[in-house]
Design an enzyme around this catalytic site. Structure first.
Site, PDB file in Angstrom:
ATOM      1  N   HIS A  75      18.414 -30.400  27.120  1.00  0.00           N
ATOM      2  CA  HIS A  75      17.596 -29.332  27.726  1.00  0.00           C
ATOM      3  C   HIS A  75      16.365 -29.908  28.444  1.00  0.00           C
ATOM      4  CE1 HIS A  75      16.637 -24.775  27.328  1.00  0.00           C
ATOM      5  NE2 HIS A  75      16.011 -25.273  28.390  1.00  0.00           N
TER       6      HIS A  75
ATOM      7  N   ARG B 221      21.915 -21.117  30.497  1.00  0.00           N
ATOM      8  CA  ARG B 221      21.899 -20.981  29.048  1.00  0.00           C
ATOM      9  C   ARG B 221      23.290 -21.283  28.525  1.00  0.00           C
ATOM     10  NH1 ARG B 221      17.332 -21.725  29.305  1.00  0.00           N
ATOM     11  NH2 ARG B 221      15.586 -20.435  28.677  1.00  0.00           N
TER      12      ARG B 221
HETATM   13  C1  OXD Z   1      14.019 -22.936  30.330  1.00  0.00           C
HETATM   14  C2  OXD Z   1      13.109 -24.026  30.675  1.00  0.00           C
HETATM   15  O1  OXD Z   1      13.673 -21.762  30.394  1.00  0.00           O
HETATM   16  O2  OXD Z   1      13.428 -25.197  30.355  1.00  0.00           O
HETATM   17  O3  OXD Z   1      15.153 -23.257  29.954  1.00  0.00           O
HETATM   18  O4  OXD Z   1      12.061 -23.766  31.272  1.00  0.00           O
END
Ligand code: OXD
Length: 312
Positions: free
Chosen positions: A275, A227
């Site tokens: 992401h 994160r």
């Molecule tokens: C997360 C995902 O939790 O991409 O970041 O699954």
């Protein structure tokens, strides 16, 4: 009985999710938000960054299932209904993706690919002397299912792997494990390439500031797939400017999508990805979600349930 799927506006595959979840749960009526129909019929929700505030519309909800590995997008809902199990997604395909993503960047940095790219820009033919993988230490923060699987893949390539986590752990086999704040500097000071897989909790928020980042050896690298808020982004930018840390591959950010004017976009030593390190595979994840719903319906606990005490 109905299950409601709600995904973030950046995922465009809600119908694909509906298809695979429905294929796994033939007796369940699978619906996609905002078309939830009669709210009393919704027994399960499967969500990724759902619009906050919607979950308490459903008085007969039995569980909230995450469509991604993390659940901070659920916990941060200020109107989260009380007392429901929140089920994390531990899925083989997702873990596999995270391994591939990590290997990509480890090899990029380990075998000087980032340098050859820079050299090419000025037509420079310079052979960097290669470092053997056993001479390179990869430090993994967060040794849950995903972190451990990444570590094992790196061990198979002969890298030295050390790990760090907030709590004591058993049976990490060849991964030397460091635990708690007291051992953070020992862990960081031997880490050539740091991979962060930690979840965001009260304890991990802003864990790596200027002080901790400077424990990393000069010339080290960072890969963040946990994160964004775990690493202080301003401190990271300053330490990259000094050249102490050579480069950072960031897939997660304190604010997502990364704002257009954020300096991380333009920093020459930062690689930004949106992401995507572990994109959930709808077909495979639907099997895991269906299995957990069957367990709950049989009166058994789903796996793994988020623990409010541990924060993951
Ligand atoms: C997360 C995902 O939790 O991409 O970041 O699954």
């Amino acid at each position: 009985m109905a299950l409601l799927i709600s995904v973030s506006e950046f995922w465009e595959d809600e119908e694909v999710w509906r298809h695979w979840v429905q294929a796994e749960l033939e007796d369940v009526d699978v619906r996609v938000y905002p078309d939830y129909g009669n709210p009393n019929e919704i027994k399960y929700v499967a969500v990724w960054k759902h619009p906050h505030g919607i979950l308490n519309k459903f008085p007969n909800l039995k569980a909230i299932l995450s469509l991604g590995a993390g659940v901070d997008h659920i916990i941060s809902d200020p109107e989260l209904p009380d007392g429901l199990p929140i089920v994390r997604l531990v899925d083989k395909k997702l873990t596999h993706e995270m391994i591939l993503h990590s290997l990509h960047w480890v090899l990029h940095f380990h075998s000087d690919q980032y340098l050859y790219r820079i050299q090419q820009q000025s037509n420079e033919w310079i052979q960097q002397s290669s470092v053997q993988s056993e001479e390179r230490t990869i430090g993994i923060m967060g040794l849950g299912n995903i972190g451990k699987a990444i570590g094992d893949s790196l061990l198979n390539l002969d890298f030295k792997v050390v790990g760090w986590g907030a709590r004591p752990k058993h049976s990490l086999e060849k991964i030397e494990y460091y635990c708690g704040h007291e051992q953070l500097s020992d862990f960081l000071s031997q880490t050539d390439i740091l991979i962060n897989v930690l979840p965001l909790t009260e304890n991990t928020k802003n864990l790596l500031t200027k002080t901790e980042l400077s424990y990393l050896p000069k010339g080290s690298f960072i890969i963040n797939i946990g994160r964004g808020s775990i690493i202080n982004e301003n401190d990271l930018l300053s330490i990259l400017d000094t050249g102490h840390i050579t480069a950072a591959a960031l897939d997660v950010f304190a604010e997502e999508p990364l704002p257009e004017n954020n300096s991380l976009w333009d920093h020459p030593s930062v690689y930004v990805t949106p992401h995507i390190a572990g994109q959930s595979d709808p077909k495979s994840s639907a099997k895991t979600i269906a299995e957990n719903i069957r367990l709950i319906e049989m009166g058994e606990p789903p796996y793994p349930i988020y623990s409010f005490n541990n924060g993951y």
